[in-house]
Design an enzyme around this catalytic site. Structure first.
Site, PDB file in Angstrom:
ATOM      1  N   ASP A 150       0.891  -1.167   0.000  1.00 38.70           N
ATOM      2  CA  ASP A 150       0.000   0.000   0.000  1.00 38.70           C
ATOM      3  C   ASP A 150       0.927   1.214   0.000  1.00 38.70           C
ATOM      4  O   ASP A 150       1.477   1.578   1.036  1.00 38.70           O
ATOM      5  CB  ASP A 150      -0.899  -0.049   1.247  1.00 38.70           C
ATOM      6  CG  ASP A 150      -1.730   1.221   1.426  1.00 38.70           C
ATOM      7  OD1 ASP A 150      -1.674   2.111   0.560  1.00 38.70           O
ATOM      8  OD2 ASP A 150      -2.440   1.314   2.443  1.00 38.70           O
ATOM      9  N   ASP A 169     -12.763   5.630   1.823  1.00 39.33           N
ATOM     10  CA  ASP A 169     -11.327   5.664   2.162  1.00 39.33           C
ATOM     11  C   ASP A 169     -10.909   7.094   2.469  1.00 39.33           C
ATOM     12  O   ASP A 169     -10.744   7.919   1.570  1.00 39.33           O
ATOM     13  CB  ASP A 169     -10.515   5.086   0.985  1.00 39.33           C
ATOM     14  CG  ASP A 169      -9.011   5.055   1.276  1.00 39.33           C
ATOM     15  OD1 ASP A 169      -8.570   5.615   2.307  1.00 39.33           O
ATOM     16  OD2 ASP A 169      -8.265   4.481   0.448  1.00 39.33           O
TER      17      ASP A 169
HETATM   18 MG    MG Z   1      -4.444   5.123   2.039  1.00 43.63          MG
END
Ligand code: MG
Ligand code: ADP
Length: 611
Positions: free
Chosen positions: A24, A204
């Site tokens: 990520d 998110d």
């Molecule tokens: Mg993020």
């Protein structure tokens, strides 16, 4: 035929497995993890979150992550949030409404770069330092060499930004198995663990960005129905809002620099959670913020995110009641009231049982494991195109080939033809957008198909193929079918199309739908009018004088003149009327031409040859 894999039963499965990870690569923090029945997160200084921060020291030594954050001496240049300028041009960066925390200069090759100690670093260079650091961390903990990685990118990253991410990985020696959209990764983490079926919203909320996606999960198939977001909305804005409140309410704050006040703001935010109120001491001065005040301060920011969620649901074609769950991702969703507000606003339950910091890396690690063949379960991942793609046709009209919100990867073909007799070249202008006119869309690039064999207008068949791979990268090719001549480009979309641009383009198209339809009709009538004028003038030049009396000839020319003058205006009714008048006036001429060509065909032949 597939090859049989023969394994030595004495060798454990472990040794056959590839070492693959999910990364990520965040704006604020990054994570690296592997998945093999269980999730393993590689930590630095016992922290899963590795700051996406690079420090360059006087001697060009590079520090990454926590070590870079610890440097406060003026000899080290600290670079944060490099992801914000990945894939942007120098002009794009200058146009950003928000100045970055590092000086960007124009390098000799015209690309933006950060100059430190007489050296130039591109965004790709800096990003590759973060990736190398993550790679080293995982390799040293596993004592193995990395075989590959799935790297996540925001759903809105365009082709250049995706390519830039891939190049950064290449520079750091990482074999990219696939780029994966962040929300899709989060859904994958939840989908496997809870085996759910239905439609979901991924919310998110990170440090500097907000992304929302509407997904459908069914029998292990993930499909992204729509995406939306804002690249300038995140926890950082909340810190700013609290900082302003602190400065306005406590006069002694004037003694502190803005970045010091912001640190206090951030620590209040991160510890207020379920507390009625929170009190901290700033150098012996008490500072108190109640939960209600906190929620009031952040309400405008949260409302902006809810508005974006609403738009994404509308774009997905679902009604809010069809949304089963909202999944929380990103550090900022730790703010407690977000869950309650979302539940109330959208009348559905909110899932936050996977740590919102790690859920994206978790999904990426699962995907890496699947792609490397370490895991037998097969999951198909579908993402979605944020804006329609098409090409420019004659008259500046946009012809859509792949519609927005179409799941990718995808390959589609449309057949086009030429406008003029003997036309040997065709300019293919690839465009992105929802509007009817090319001028209102975004041109992604263009190329020329040449050596089209000489034929009458409308004769050649030109197949235009659009292909978008699983990483969201577009290539377009054009093939003339009789010769098989092909031209193609890997499309480089215009730099830095942010999702606010995308939202703007979609809103524009909704608002202008009627105007656009009228403009499209006008353009189509102009194109048709020009085609009629062109065809008739060609014919008249050929045999008009032979087949028509002077009077007849003049009557057609008169109607043609009326049509020509209407084409230069903007009244489609008038043009369409002009076309009909010309066609009526030239009917007998067309008939005579047909008779004459039949005559010439049968000239010199006996009746037996014809019947
Ligand atoms: Mg993020
Ligand atoms: P990114 O995806 O942009 O890298 P993250 O998802 O790591 O960002 O989120 C970082 C943000 O989360 C920061 O703004 C941080 O202050 C915020 N954050 C972390 N913990 C909390 C918390 N307990 N409450 C509120 N915000 C938090």
């Amino acid at each position: 035929m597939s090859l049989l894999q023969i394994s030595d039963p004495t060798i454990t499965n472990e040794n056959l497995k590839k070492f693959v990870v999910g990364i990520d690569l965040g704006t604020t923090n990054s994570l690296i993890a592997s998945y093999d029945l269980n999730l393993r997160i590689y930590q630095e200084n016992s922290s899963k979150l590795i700051p996406s921060v690079v420090g360059i020291q006087k001697d060009d030594n590079i520090l990454v992550g926590n070590n870079a954050c610890l440097q406060s001496d003026s000899d080290t240049t600290i670079i944060r949030s490099i992801k914000r300028i990945m894939g942007l041009s120098y002009e794009d960066i200058n146009k950003l409404d928000h100045q970055e925390n590092f000086p960007v200069v124009r390098a000799q090759n015209d690309l933006p770069c950060i100059a430190v100690n007489d050296k130039e670093y591109s965004a790709i260079d800096i990003s590759s330092k973060i990736l190398s650091h993550l790679k080293q961390l995982a390799e040293s903990m596993e004592n193995k060499t990395l075989d590959g990685a799935v790297i996540t990118v925001p759903a809105y990253f365009n082709d250049i930004q995706r390519q830039a991410t891939k190049n950064a990985a290449k520079l750091s020696g990482i074999n990219v198995l696939r780029l994966l959209n962040e929300p899709t990764a989060a859904a994958l983490a939840y989908g496997l663990e809870s085996n759910e079926t239905g439609s979901f919203v991924i919310y998110d909320f990170g440090g500097g960005t907000f992304d929302v996606s509407v997904l459908n999960l069914d029998k292990g198939i993930f499909k992204v129905l729509s995406t939306d977001g804002n690249t300038r909305l995140g926890g950082d804005d909340i810190d700013n809002a609290i900082s302003i409140w602190l400065s306005n309410n406590y006069s002694f704050m004037k003694k502190y620099s803005y970045s010091e006040i912001k640190e206090y703001a951030k620590s209040i935010k991160e510890s207020i959670a379920n507390e009625e109120s929170i009190s901290i001491k700033v150098n012996e001065n008490p500072v108190t913020l109640s939960q209600d005040q906190f929620q009031d301060i952040i309400a405008p920011i949260l409302n902006e995110t809810f508005e974006i969620v609403k738009n994404a649901i509308t774009a997905s074609g679902l009604s809010p009641s069809e949304i089963k769950n909202i999944i929380l991702v990103g550090g900022s969703t730790r703010i407690n009231c977000i869950k309650n507000l979302l539940e109330k606003k959208f009348s559905c339950s909110v899932l936050n049982n996977i740590d919102p910091d790690i859920v994206v890396a978790h999904g990426a690690a699962i995907q890496a494991s699947l792609l490397s063949g370490n895991n037998k379960d097969n999951i198909l991942l579908l993402d979605v195109l944020p804006l329609s793609l098409g090409i420019e046709t004659y008259g500046g009209l946009a012809e859509k080939v792949i519609l927005r919100n179409t799941p990718i990867p995808i390959k589609l073909r449309k057949t086009f033809t030429t406008f003029k007799d003997g036309q040997s070249k065709l300019l293919i202008n690839v465009i992105q957008g929802e509007r009817e006119l090319v001028d209102d869309c975004n041109s992604l690039g263009s190329f020329i198909l040449s050596d089209i064999p000489s034929m009458v207008a409308g004769g050649p068949r030109i197949d235009v193929d659009f292909q978008i791979d699983a990483d969201g990268i577009l290539s377009v090719s054009a093939t003339e079918t009789t010769t098989g001549n092909t031209s193609r480009i890997e499309v480089k979309p215009s730099y830095g199309l942010s999702e606010s641009d995308i939202t703007q383009m979609i809103n524009d198209s909704n608002e202008s739908a009627e105007i656009d339809m009228n403009l499209r009709r006008l353009n189509e009538s102009i194109v048709e009018g020009k085609r009629v004028v062109y065809a008739l003038e060609q014919a008249l030049n050929n045999d008009g004088k032979d087949l028509l009396s002077n009077e007849e000839y003049q009557s057609i020319i008169d109607k043609l003149d009326i049509l020509k003058s209407s084409i230069s205006g903007d009244n489609s009714d008038l043009i369409e009327h002009g076309i009909r008048e010309v066609e009526k006036q030239s009917e007998f001429y067309v008939e005579r031409r047909m008779n004459s060509s039949i005559k010439s065909l049968i000239a010199g032949k006996g009746i037996d040859d014809i019947l």
